[in-house]
Motif scaffolding. Structure first.
Motif, mmCIF file in Angstrom:
data_model
loop_
_atom_site.group_PDB
_atom_site.id
_atom_site.type_symbol
_atom_site.label_atom_id
_atom_site.label_comp_id
_atom_site.label_asym_id
_atom_site.label_seq_id
_atom_site.Cartn_x
_atom_site.Cartn_y
_atom_site.Cartn_z
ATOM 1 N N LYS A 1 55.443 -10.469 -14.774
ATOM 2 C CA LYS A 1 55.624 -10.010 -13.388
ATOM 3 C C LYS A 1 57.081 -10.125 -12.971
ATOM 4 N N ALA A 2 57.722 -11.226 -13.333
ATOM 5 C CA ALA A 2 59.124 -11.439 -12.961
ATOM 6 C C ALA A 2 60.037 -10.390 -13.583
ATOM 7 N N LEU A 3 59.804 -10.056 -14.841
ATOM 8 C CA LEU A 3 60.646 -9.067 -15.509
ATOM 9 C C LEU A 3 60.472 -7.686 -14.888
ATOM 10 N N LYS A 4 59.274 -7.371 -14.422
ATOM 11 C CA LYS A 4 59.069 -6.090 -13.738
ATOM 12 C C LYS A 4 59.780 -6.088 -12.393
ATOM 13 N N LEU A 5 59.714 -7.218 -11.667
ATOM 14 C CA LEU A 5 60.343 -7.296 -10.355
ATOM 15 C C LEU A 5 61.858 -7.180 -10.430
ATOM 16 N N GLN A 6 62.446 -7.578 -11.556
ATOM 17 C CA GLN A 6 63.899 -7.543 -11.670
ATOM 18 C C GLN A 6 64.466 -6.136 -11.604
ATOM 19 N N GLY A 7 63.628 -5.133 -11.816
ATOM 20 C CA GLY A 7 64.093 -3.760 -11.715
ATOM 21 C C GLY A 7 63.981 -3.196 -10.309
ATOM 22 N N SER A 8 63.522 -4.002 -9.352
ATOM 23 C CA SER A 8 63.299 -3.530 -7.990
ATOM 24 C C SER A 8 64.612 -3.388 -7.226
ATOM 25 N N VAL A 9 64.665 -2.410 -6.318
ATOM 26 C CA VAL A 9 65.840 -2.237 -5.458
ATOM 27 C C VAL A 9 66.022 -3.454 -4.552
ATOM 28 N N TRP A 10 64.943 -4.184 -4.286
ATOM 29 C CA TRP A 10 65.041 -5.403 -3.471
ATOM 30 C C TRP A 10 65.951 -6.440 -4.133
ATOM 31 N N ILE A 11 65.921 -6.475 -5.447
ATOM 32 C CA ILE A 11 66.747 -7.449 -6.160
ATOM 33 C C ILE A 11 68.217 -7.039 -6.078
ATOM 34 N N GLN A 12 68.485 -5.735 -6.137
ATOM 35 C CA GLN A 12 69.853 -5.250 -5.945
ATOM 36 C C GLN A 12 70.342 -5.601 -4.535
ATOM 37 N N LEU A 13 69.472 -5.437 -3.558
ATOM 38 C CA LEU A 13 69.844 -5.759 -2.182
ATOM 39 C C LEU A 13 70.096 -7.258 -2.021
ATOM 40 N N TYR A 14 69.287 -8.073 -2.725
ATOM 41 C CA TYR A 14 69.509 -9.524 -2.648
ATOM 42 C C TYR A 14 70.877 -9.887 -3.216
ATOM 43 N N ALA A 15 71.234 -9.238 -4.332
ATOM 44 C CA ALA A 15 72.539 -9.511 -4.945
ATOM 45 C C ALA A 15 73.673 -9.129 -3.999
ATOM 46 N N ALA A 16 73.445 -8.093 -3.159
ATOM 47 C CA ALA A 16 74.483 -7.646 -2.229
ATOM 48 C C ALA A 16 74.507 -8.473 -0.943
ATOM 49 N N PHE A 17 73.317 -8.873 -0.443
ATOM 50 C CA PHE A 17 73.231 -9.576 0.842
ATOM 51 C C PHE A 17 72.317 -10.798 0.729
ATOM 52 N N PRO A 18 72.691 -11.793 -0.073
ATOM 53 C CA PRO A 18 71.785 -12.927 -0.313
ATOM 54 C C PRO A 18 71.397 -13.691 0.948
ATOM 55 N N ARG A 19 72.347 -13.907 1.862
ATOM 56 C CA ARG A 19 72.032 -14.694 3.059
ATOM 57 C C ARG A 19 71.068 -13.957 3.976
ATOM 58 N N VAL A 20 71.265 -12.655 4.085
ATOM 59 C CA VAL A 20 70.358 -11.855 4.922
ATOM 60 C C VAL A 20 68.976 -11.779 4.276
ATOM 61 N N MET A 21 68.944 -11.499 2.957
ATOM 62 C CA MET A 21 67.673 -11.326 2.266
ATOM 63 C C MET A 21 66.865 -12.617 2.217
ATOM 64 N N ASP A 22 67.544 -13.766 2.254
ATOM 65 C CA ASP A 22 66.826 -15.046 2.286
ATOM 66 C C ASP A 22 65.956 -15.168 3.531
ATOM 67 N N LEU A 23 66.311 -14.430 4.589
ATOM 68 C CA LEU A 23 65.559 -14.492 5.839
ATOM 69 C C LEU A 23 64.398 -13.511 5.885
ATOM 70 N N LEU A 24 64.352 -12.605 4.881
ATOM 71 C CA LEU A 24 63.351 -11.542 4.909
ATOM 72 C C LEU A 24 62.292 -11.750 3.825
ATOM 73 N N PRO A 25 61.040 -11.359 4.106
ATOM 74 C CA PRO A 25 60.021 -11.373 3.038
ATOM 75 C C PRO A 25 60.247 -10.196 2.105
ATOM 76 N N GLY A 26 59.632 -10.236 0.926
ATOM 77 C CA GLY A 26 59.767 -9.115 0.005
ATOM 78 C C GLY A 26 59.606 -9.548 -1.440
ATOM 79 N N PRO A 27 59.675 -8.607 -2.375
ATOM 80 C CA PRO A 27 59.489 -8.911 -3.799
ATOM 81 C C PRO A 27 60.498 -9.916 -4.350
ATOM 82 N N HIS A 28 61.677 -10.018 -3.725
ATOM 83 C CA HIS A 28 62.656 -10.987 -4.210
ATOM 84 C C HIS A 28 62.116 -12.411 -4.101
ATOM 85 N N LYS A 29 61.331 -12.682 -3.086
ATOM 86 C CA LYS A 29 60.718 -14.016 -2.947
ATOM 87 C C LYS A 29 59.709 -14.254 -4.080
#
Length: 503
Positions: A218-246
């Motif tokens: 499951k983790a390897l599939k999630l790593q291809g998600s755009v949510w993970i790209q967004l987390y890499a760009a905005f980690p502090r903001v994404m930490d406040l939001l729910p989503g596949p990165h969690k």
């Protein structure tokens, strides 16, 4: 009274306009700073115009980025640039360009980029995402220790064939009922690396282990998600939001907890004079290298080294075997030719062994074609330049993320007889002998190529030939075999069921 109201209204409007003006100026300043910070140097590869802050994240087809990136080369050339979040990225396409980067300039392209996702998952330790002196020491230790426990040696063959006995029996127990063999194959392949790393195998009914394999997939599939790209760009903001990165972080935390339990068990009865497995050897190395802090040999480093080995030693090989099932069901005439060669060379009275491979060119060609078409790691693992360089006539600055697009290599129209169709002839010469083209690099190339390549080759040959010696593979009655895939860190077939009919 009326005058007071007018004055208050005027003041309110003036305040609102002032705040709006300040906000506008702040946004403009941020945009200018973003533009200046990401200004490209002269002779930098061309590419699509990035959006402020997020870059080209939304330019990519999230469901099949490897194909999209290959097609983009038609417009921008074989070397082009993107900005993914804050990372300046260069995509390298075709075998010739990838070889020039990873092999001809191997020392320059050995770095790994870091981002907040990797820092949180693996803290850039272990082998795969490590850098510099620590990476060299960790990789050297891992290679020598795995070799000590059989990788690259014929002695490992007996362990693989012993595991096949358990796999064969588990399949026989299905009584020909169509099954999703994903975790059965995952478990069997994983047990090979587990025997070297943890010193034991896990039963196919071990729910704790099966849960861990499920989390890892499951983790390897999630790593291809755009949510993970967004987390890499905005980690502090994404930490406040729910989503596949969690979910991604939760999966890796649970896998790491499993690994820590295994390490704790080893620590309780560890005998330095009698190493049982990789963990014991690493614990000894921690003691030997306690004054060499930069090398990264400590208990946390052990956890991440084990995570690397566990993921690499399980997911890619098992996914390749699953693609093998898909293609054998899709092309039953090829499956029959493989079985005929197995019957002719090996027969039915014994199991195949590594010595049989030279006498089985067609089967070898089919296995390699499964690897090529399966394209399990389509974008390789990103690299980073250690210094300024020139690639394909373009200037690539130090610290640039490099994506070697292996999809463009494995389907390079200048290197393959039939680049876009499943054709074992891609690996057979005019004399019907097995011949591996130079563009066959599913394990990447250069100093960061997969350290488990020899293990994967042995596992694929022995499991694949043993399964087809024992069973005929077919889709459930009334269904068609699909070549659809799911993109993640690995490219896997969508869930499917297989009927294993004893021969």
């Amino acid at each position: 009274m009326v005058l007071n109201n007018v004055l208050l209204s005027f003041a309110s409007v003036l305040w609102t306009d002032t705040v709006s003006l300040i906000l506008l100026l702040v946004v403009l300043c941020l945009l200018i700073l973003n533009k200046l910070r990401n200004r490209n140097p002269r002779n930098y590869p061309p590419g699509p115009t990035p959006l402020p802050f997020v870059g080209n994240i939304f330019n990519l087809d999230a469901k099949q980025p490897h194909i999209h990136l290959a097609k983009m080369s038609d417009h921008y050339g074989n070397i082009y640039s993107l900005r993914l979040g804050s990372l300046n990225t260069v995509v390298v396409n075709t075998y010739n360009m990838v070889k020039e980067a990873l092999v001809d300039q191997a020392n320059i392209f050995t770095g790994r980029p870091t981002n907040d996702v990797l820092k949180r998952i693996i803290k850039c330790q272990g082998v795969t995402f490590n850098n510099g002196y620590s990476w060299k020491q960790q990789r050297r230790f891992a290679l020598s220790t795995l070799k000590y426990f059989g990788v690259g040696k014929r002695s490992l063959e007996s362990s693989i064939m012993e595991e096949y006995k358990f796999l064969h029996q588990a399949i026989m127990d299905t009584n020909g009922v169509p099954i999703d063999a994903h975790f059965l194959i995952n478990n069997a392949v994983s047990n090979i690396i587990c025997s070297m790393v943890f010193g034991r195998r896990f039963e196919y009914t071990d729910q704790r282990f099966l849960n861990m394999l499920s989390l890892m997939s499951k983790a390897l599939k999630l790593q291809g998600s755009v949510w993970i790209q967004l987390y890499a760009a905005f980690p502090r903001v994404m930490d406040l939001l729910p989503g596949p990165h969690k979910d991604l972080f939760s999966c890796f935390q649970q896998v790491c907890a499993f690994i820590k339990e295994e390490v704790d068990k080893h620590c309780a009865d560890w005998d330095p004079s009698s190493p049982r497995d990789f963990i014991d050897c690493y614990l000894t190395e921690i003691q030997k290298r306690k004054d060499d802090l930069e090398a990264g040999f400590h208990e946390e480093g052990l956890h991440y080294a084990l995570l690397d080995l566990f993921v690499a030693g399980t997911e890619t090989t098992s996914t390749t075997l699953l693609w093998g099932f898909v293609y054998m069901m899709k092309y039953p005439e090829i499956q029959e030719k493989v079985q005929a060669e197995i019957d002719n060379v090996v027969g039915r009275s014994r199991r195949p062994n590594v010595d049989d491979r030279p006498s089985m060119p067609y089967t070898d060609a089919v296995i390699h074609e499964v690897q090529r078409m399966g394209n399990v790691v389509p974008l390789s693992v990103p690299r980073m330049t250690n210094e300024d360089t020139i690639l394909g006539g373009y200037f690539i600055p130090k610290g640039t993320q490099i994506i070697p697009n292996l999809t463009s290599v494995l389907f390079d129209e200048t290197k393959w007889k039939s680049p876009h169709s499943f054709d074992p002839e891609n690996f057979l010469n005019t004399q019907r002998e097995f011949e591996k083209p130079e563009a066959f690099i599913p394990f990447s190339a250069g100093k960061r190529s997969c350290p488990g390549e020899s293990l994967a080759h042995m596992e694929l040959f022995l499991f694949f030939t043993s399964l087809l010696q024992s069973f005929s593979l077919s889709p459930p009655v009334g269904t068609q075999t699909s070549l659809d895939f799911k993109f993640g860190m690995t490219l896997s077939p969508k869930p499917f069921r297989t009927s294993f009919t004893p021969r």
